[in-house]
Design a protein around this motif. Structure first.
Motif, PDB file in Angstrom:
ATOM      1  N   TRP A 169       0.826  -1.201   0.000  1.00  0.00           N
ATOM      2  CA  TRP A 169       0.000   0.000   0.000  1.00  0.00           C
ATOM      3  C   TRP A 169       0.868   1.262   0.000  1.00  0.00           C
ATOM      4  O   TRP A 169       0.506   2.274  -0.612  1.00  0.00           O
ATOM      5  CB  TRP A 169      -0.921   0.014   1.223  1.00  0.00           C
ATOM      6  CG  TRP A 169      -2.113  -0.875   1.058  1.00  0.00           C
ATOM      7  CD1 TRP A 169      -2.200  -2.196   1.326  1.00  0.00           C
ATOM      8  CD2 TRP A 169      -3.395  -0.484   0.549  1.00  0.00           C
ATOM      9  NE1 TRP A 169      -3.451  -2.670   1.034  1.00  0.00           N
ATOM     10  CE2 TRP A 169      -4.208  -1.636   0.552  1.00  0.00           C
ATOM     11  CE3 TRP A 169      -3.937   0.712   0.100  1.00  0.00           C
ATOM     12  CZ2 TRP A 169      -5.534  -1.624   0.137  1.00  0.00           C
ATOM     13  CZ3 TRP A 169      -5.261   0.723  -0.326  1.00  0.00           C
ATOM     14  CH2 TRP A 169      -6.036  -0.438  -0.314  1.00  0.00           C
ATOM     15  N   ARG A 200       0.702   4.312  -2.661  1.00  0.00           N
ATOM     16  CA  ARG A 200       0.476   5.702  -2.257  1.00  0.00           C
ATOM     17  C   ARG A 200       1.525   6.611  -2.903  1.00  0.00           C
ATOM     18  O   ARG A 200       1.191   7.698  -3.417  1.00  0.00           O
ATOM     19  CB  ARG A 200       0.548   5.812  -0.738  1.00  0.00           C
ATOM     20  CG  ARG A 200       0.387   7.220  -0.186  1.00  0.00           C
ATOM     21  CD  ARG A 200       0.400   7.187   1.328  1.00  0.00           C
ATOM     22  NE  ARG A 200       1.685   6.743   1.851  1.00  0.00           N
ATOM     23  CZ  ARG A 200       2.702   7.565   2.110  1.00  0.00           C
ATOM     24  NH1 ARG A 200       2.581   8.869   1.888  1.00  0.00           N
ATOM     25  NH2 ARG A 200       3.837   7.097   2.597  1.00  0.00           N
ATOM     26  N   THR A 234      -5.682   3.457  -8.435  1.00  0.00           N
ATOM     27  CA  THR A 234      -5.316   4.174  -7.210  1.00  0.00           C
ATOM     28  C   THR A 234      -6.162   5.425  -7.021  1.00  0.00           C
ATOM     29  O   THR A 234      -6.470   5.817  -5.895  1.00  0.00           O
ATOM     30  CB  THR A 234      -3.828   4.562  -7.220  1.00  0.00           C
ATOM     31  OG1 THR A 234      -3.538   5.386  -8.366  1.00  0.00           O
ATOM     32  CG2 THR A 234      -2.948   3.327  -7.253  1.00  0.00           C
ATOM     33  N   ASN A 282      -8.276   6.110  -3.786  1.00  0.00           N
ATOM     34  CA  ASN A 282      -8.066   7.338  -3.030  1.00  0.00           C
ATOM     35  C   ASN A 282      -9.379   8.052  -2.751  1.00  0.00           C
ATOM     36  O   ASN A 282      -9.607   8.562  -1.649  1.00  0.00           O
ATOM     37  CB  ASN A 282      -7.120   8.260  -3.811  1.00  0.00           C
ATOM     38  CG  ASN A 282      -6.581   9.381  -2.965  1.00  0.00           C
ATOM     39  OD1 ASN A 282      -6.059   9.161  -1.883  1.00  0.00           O
ATOM     40  ND2 ASN A 282      -6.725  10.608  -3.442  1.00  0.00           N
TER      41      ASN A 282
END
Length: 307
Positions: A3, A7, A68, A72
């Motif tokens: 993860w 990020r 992603t 998010n």
């Protein structure tokens, strides 16, 4: 999949630069670069094309960035729900609406909302594009049509009508306008027909443009139309809600107006319990009740419709 690496990848893809992403993440450029290389090795693919002017996503990078970005937005939604407190309303609320409604009706009233909730932060997004509420492009929307997105709670707030307005000074210094045909002797100010706007507004504009006017002004926003009317340039086609905050405007041909344009408030199903959403929704409803009351109190006696 790690993860933390995802990020960092998302920050780099969003910024298009290792340096800028590092500044956002408070990491050195070399640390960011190592994490990106490790992620590419783990996936056995290249995620970025390296150029002197920055980084460009490869096709595989675009696929991962789409994932992603979705993750998010959902994390932001979850964080927003967690931040909502039973004892207060605070945090950021992203509100989207049309440029006209946002500039001429909503923005001037937000001071009252801040008086009630001084810790609230409003991110007001004014554009005609319909933002994706479930994907958290915005938290709440006010739109001049019923939202069609799935997984969205919607409620009709009111109806708007397009009408003709001018300043008293313009009317005093211009030929009288008592019948629809008299519009040909005046300069019409309207929103451009190729600009996004309700069908009812387009229909009224097209009807008036059938009269052979020597001069006209078209603007791509209703706020621009309003400024033209206030400057005494001509007679403008404007939504009826402008009269409350521009009491010096006179209605022209009072019998003439568009069909109803519904106004809806909408927000994602997952924000049903959000106190920020509830506070904003209740505020808007209270303001609309007061708005309708003022319109009724200030409405002149209806003029007779001409033959």
């Amino acid at each position: 999949m790690d993860w933390d690496k995802l990020r960092i990848f998302h920050a780099v893809a969003d910024a298009g630069s290792l340096t800028h992403a590092g500044d956002t993440l408070h990491l050195s450029q070399s640390a960011v670069s190592r994490q990106i290389r490790a992620l590419e090795e783990a996936l056995d693919t290249t995620l970025f094309h390296r150029h002197a002017r920055g980084l460009i996503l490869t096709e595989q990078g675009e696929l991962l960035f789409e994932a992603t970005r979705s993750m998010n937005k959902r994390l932001e939604a979850a964080a927003a729900r967690i931040r909502d407190s039973e004892d207060g309303v605070f945090g950021t609320l992203k509100v989207t609406t049309t440029t006209g409604f946002g500039t001429m009706w909503l923005a001037p009233r937000l001071g009252k909302l801040y008086d009630q909730y001084p810790d609230l932060k409003i991110d007001l997004i004014l554009e005609e594009r319909i933002l994706d509420l479930p994907m958290r492009e915005a938290d709440v929307a006010i739109r001049l049509k019923e939202p069609s997105q799935a997984d969205v709670i919607r409620k009709r707030l009111m109806a708007v009508r397009m009408r003709l307005y001018a300043t008293p000074e313009y009317l005093q210094n211009s030929p009288p306008i008592n019948r629809l045909e008299d519009i040909a002797q005046h300069r019409l100010i309207s929103q451009s027909l190729n600009s996004p706007q309700p069908v009812a507004a387009i229909n009224l504009s097209q009807r008036l443009m059938t009269f052979d006017m020597a001069s006209a002004l078209t603007v791509n926003t209703y706020y621009g139309v309003l400024q033209g009317v206030l400057a005494g340039i001509g007679i403008g086609i404007l939504p009826d809600y402008v009269t409350e905050d521009s009491p010096n405007l006179c209605r022209v041909l009072p019998y003439l107006e568009s069909s109803e344009i519904p106004v809806f408030i909408a927000y994602a199903e997952e924000l049903r319990q959000s106190r920020r959403i509830a506070a904003f929704r209740d505020f808007i409803q209270d303001e609309l009740i007061a708005h309708r009351r003022k319109l009724r109190e200030s409405a002149p006696p209806a003029d007779a419709v001409p033959d």
